[in-house]
Design an enzyme around this catalytic site. Structure first.
Site, PDB file in Angstrom:
ATOM      1  N   GLY A 100       0.677  -1.345  -0.451  1.00 36.28           N
ATOM      2  CA  GLY A 100      -0.004  -0.040  -0.021  1.00 36.28           C
ATOM      3  C   GLY A 100       1.028   1.495  -0.326  1.00 36.28           C
ATOM      4  NE  ARG A 101      -2.891   5.255   1.300  1.00 33.53           N
ATOM      5  CZ  ARG A 101      -4.195   5.277   1.658  1.00 33.53           C
ATOM      6  NH1 ARG A 101      -5.020   6.332   1.526  1.00 33.53           N
ATOM      7  NH2 ARG A 101      -4.756   4.405   2.528  1.00 33.53           N
ATOM      8  CB  ILE A 102       3.191   2.330   4.900  1.00 33.70           C
ATOM      9  CG1 ILE A 102       1.965   4.063   5.323  1.00 33.70           C
ATOM     10  CG2 ILE A 102       4.503   1.733   5.460  1.00 33.70           C
ATOM     11  CD1 ILE A 102       1.933   3.084   6.343  1.00 33.70           C
TER      12      ILE A 102
ATOM     13  NE  ARG B  85      -5.505  -7.449   0.253  1.00 32.96           N
ATOM     14  CZ  ARG B  85      -6.015  -6.676   0.628  1.00 32.96           C
ATOM     15  NH1 ARG B  85      -7.352  -6.438   1.169  1.00 32.96           N
ATOM     16  NH2 ARG B  85      -5.759  -5.176   0.497  1.00 32.96           N
TER      17      ARG B  85
ATOM     18  CB  ILE C  77       6.389  -1.379  11.245  1.00 30.40           C
ATOM     19  CG1 ILE C  77       6.259  -1.277   9.754  1.00 30.40           C
ATOM     20  CG2 ILE C  77       7.619  -1.129  11.215  1.00 30.40           C
ATOM     21  CD1 ILE C  77       6.478   0.433   8.650  1.00 30.40           C
ATOM     22  CB  ALA C  78       1.750  -4.737   9.115  1.00 28.85           C
ATOM     23  NE  ARG C  79      -3.237  -1.905  13.824  1.00 25.11           N
ATOM     24  CZ  ARG C  79      -2.994  -1.134  13.668  1.00 25.11           C
ATOM     25  NH1 ARG C  79      -1.226  -0.759  13.512  1.00 25.11           N
ATOM     26  NH2 ARG C  79      -3.672   0.318  13.317  1.00 25.11           N
TER      27      ARG C  79
ATOM     28  CD  GLU D 261       0.728  -3.248  19.614  1.00 25.34           C
ATOM     29  OE1 GLU D 261       1.810  -3.544  18.973  1.00 25.34           O
ATOM     30  OE2 GLU D 261       0.606  -1.968  19.620  1.00 25.34           O
TER      31      GLU D 261
ATOM     32  CG  HIS E 108       1.926   0.611  17.915  1.00 22.46           C
ATOM     33  ND1 HIS E 108       0.898  -0.455  17.754  1.00 22.46           N
ATOM     34  CD2 HIS E 108       1.648   1.109  16.580  1.00 22.46           C
ATOM     35  CE1 HIS E 108      -0.058  -0.487  16.462  1.00 22.46           C
ATOM     36  NE2 HIS E 108       0.616   0.711  16.092  1.00 22.46           N
ATOM     37  CB  ILE E 109       6.967   5.170  18.257  1.00 24.27           C
ATOM     38  CG1 ILE E 109       8.218   4.181  18.065  1.00 24.27           C
ATOM     39  CG2 ILE E 109       6.383   4.705  19.695  1.00 24.27           C
ATOM     40  CD1 ILE E 109       9.280   4.702  18.722  1.00 24.27           C
TER      41      ILE E 109
HETATM   42  C1  8YV Z   1      -1.417   4.517  15.290  1.00 23.48           C
HETATM   43  C2  8YV Z   1      -0.923   2.803  13.471  1.00 23.48           C
HETATM   44  O1  8YV Z   1      -0.911   4.948  16.738  1.00 23.48           O
HETATM   45  O2  8YV Z   1      -2.428   4.206  11.914  1.00 23.48           O
HETATM   46  C3  8YV Z   1      -1.897   3.228  12.492  1.00 23.48           C
HETATM   47  O3  8YV Z   1      -2.605   2.138  12.075  1.00 23.48           O
HETATM   48  O4  8YV Z   1      -0.548   2.169  13.822  1.00 23.48           O
HETATM   49  C4  8YV Z   1      -0.713   3.529  14.700  1.00 23.48           C
HETATM   50  O5  8YV Z   1      -0.358   5.244  13.567  1.00 23.48           O
HETATM   51  C5  8YV Z   1      -1.956   3.887  16.548  1.00 23.48           C
HETATM   52  O6  8YV Z   1      -2.560   2.575  15.428  1.00 23.48           O
HETATM   53  C6  8YV Z   1      -2.719   4.849  17.609  1.00 23.48           C
HETATM   54  O7  8YV Z   1      -3.935   4.791  17.006  1.00 23.48           O
END
Ligand code: 8YV
Length: 331
Positions: free
Chosen positions: A156-158, A179, A238-240, A269, A287-288
């Site tokens: 995606g964009r990121i 996908r 850096i996803a989830r 988390e 998660h920063i």
């Molecule tokens: C957020 C993120 O800081 O945008 C997202 O999906 O994971 C982070 O940028 C986090 O979800 C808190 O809302």
């Protein structure tokens, strides 16, 4: 005319809460208390809108307990805390904050990749512990970024931002899996080649995960996928949390089946799998990835603007669903 009532579920920039107060009757949470689902539902019982972050679950039970709720504005691009189908069925608008965090998050993905491949935190701990008494030829020797192969899962964009940084800034060969394949002009801009997940895992020196979380992407990387990666490879998430099987990753890191990992997100988390805390070859951040002051402000502003536009009848700016007009709750 009475103002719509909204709940701001977490502490955010006070001046943005003040801006919301010009349009709404606001219940805020300046102490940043983490409410249980029942406490959140009780507070939403009389609210028309909600400002949330990724940590509040919006599901069918909550929507039943909040019969006036018409919009939930998430301050995040990811919205796996939303049960989108339940929201759409209940006529509730959901919004997220795309675009405003793309470049900042791509910067961070790259920073985590560099820190991981070049063993920056591991070597800093060594230095701080007073263990650095002499130079040696293989001290914290890591792997190269420039000229290596970067495999991006989720384009995606990121993901595209990370591909451009790698290809144009560091001369990396970029392969990706998604996908759907990108349009030819986007592939050219990113200098990225579409490959199967298997080929990506087998050929990449660095695997970067930027895929949204869903049931389908749960444990995209587990023991079987880790076994397909090069023993010299690094893995960056850096996803989830939940995209990686953290327990399997801790085993692979301990047994050096891959070289290193960099993780900004974790299953369950803010708890972190205890085994990840004891292996040295992992860089851990809380998660920063989107955390710069201008970007966090832009995210909060966009979530606020979604609420304002919606209640002014202009429609949500960045909707994630389209409730049928006949299902929409009366404003
Ligand atoms: C957020 C993120 O800081 O945008 C997202 O999906 O994971 C982070 O940028 C986090 O979800 C808190 O809302």
């Amino acid at each position: 005319m009475t103002k719509p009532r909204i709940l701001v579920a977490r502490a955010i920039f006070p001046d943005i809460v003040d801006r919301l107060r010009q349009h709404f009757e606001v219940e805020a949470n300046p102490e940043d208390v983490i409410w249980s689902p029942a406490e959140l539902a009780a507070r939403l019982a009389d609210k028309d809108g909600a400002f949330t972050t990724g940590s509040q679950r919006i599901d069918a039970d909550l929507l039943t307990a909040a019969p006036r709720l018409k919009i939930v504005a998430n301050m995040a691009v990811g919205y796996n805390n939303f049960d989108v189908d339940a929201m759409t069925a209940a006529g509730v608008q959901g919004t997220n904050t795309p675009d405003v965090l793309t470049e900042t998050t791509a910067d961070f993905g790259f920073a985590l990749l560099m820190a991981t491949a070049r063993r920056m935190t591991e070597s800093e701990h060594y230095l701080r512990a007073g263990q650095w008494t002499k130079w040696s030829y293989d001290m914290f020797a890591g792997s190269d970024i420039h000229g290596s192969t970067l495999g991006i899962i989720g384009m995606g964009r990121i993901g595209q931002g990370i591909a451009k940084r790698g290809a144009h800034g560091f001369g990396m060969k970029v392969v990706y899996h998604n996908r759907s394949r990108l349009a030819a002009n986007l592939e050219a801009e990113c200098k990225a080649t579409y490959v199967s997940k298997e080929e990506l895992l087998a050929t990449a020196d660095h695997v970067m995960l930027v895929v949204p979380y869903s049931a389908a992407s749960h444990h995209t990387i587990g023991a079987a996928e880790l076994a397909q990666m090069k023993p010299s490879a690094t893995l960056i998430n850096i996803a989830r949390g939940g995209i990686v099987d953290d327990a399997a990753l801790a085993v692979a890191l301990r047994e050096r089946r891959i070289a290193a990992a960099g993780l900004d997100v974790f299953e369950g988390e803010p708890s972190v799998h205890p085994d990840l805390l004891t292996v040295p070859n992992v860089v851990l951040t809380p998660h920063i990835a989107s955390a710069t002051v201008p970007t966090r402000r832009a995210m909060a502003d966009l979530a606020a603007d979604n609420l304002i536009a919606f209640f002014e009848g202009r429609g949500a700016l960045t909707p994630v669903n389209t409730p049928a007009p006949e299902a929409a709750r009366a404003r």
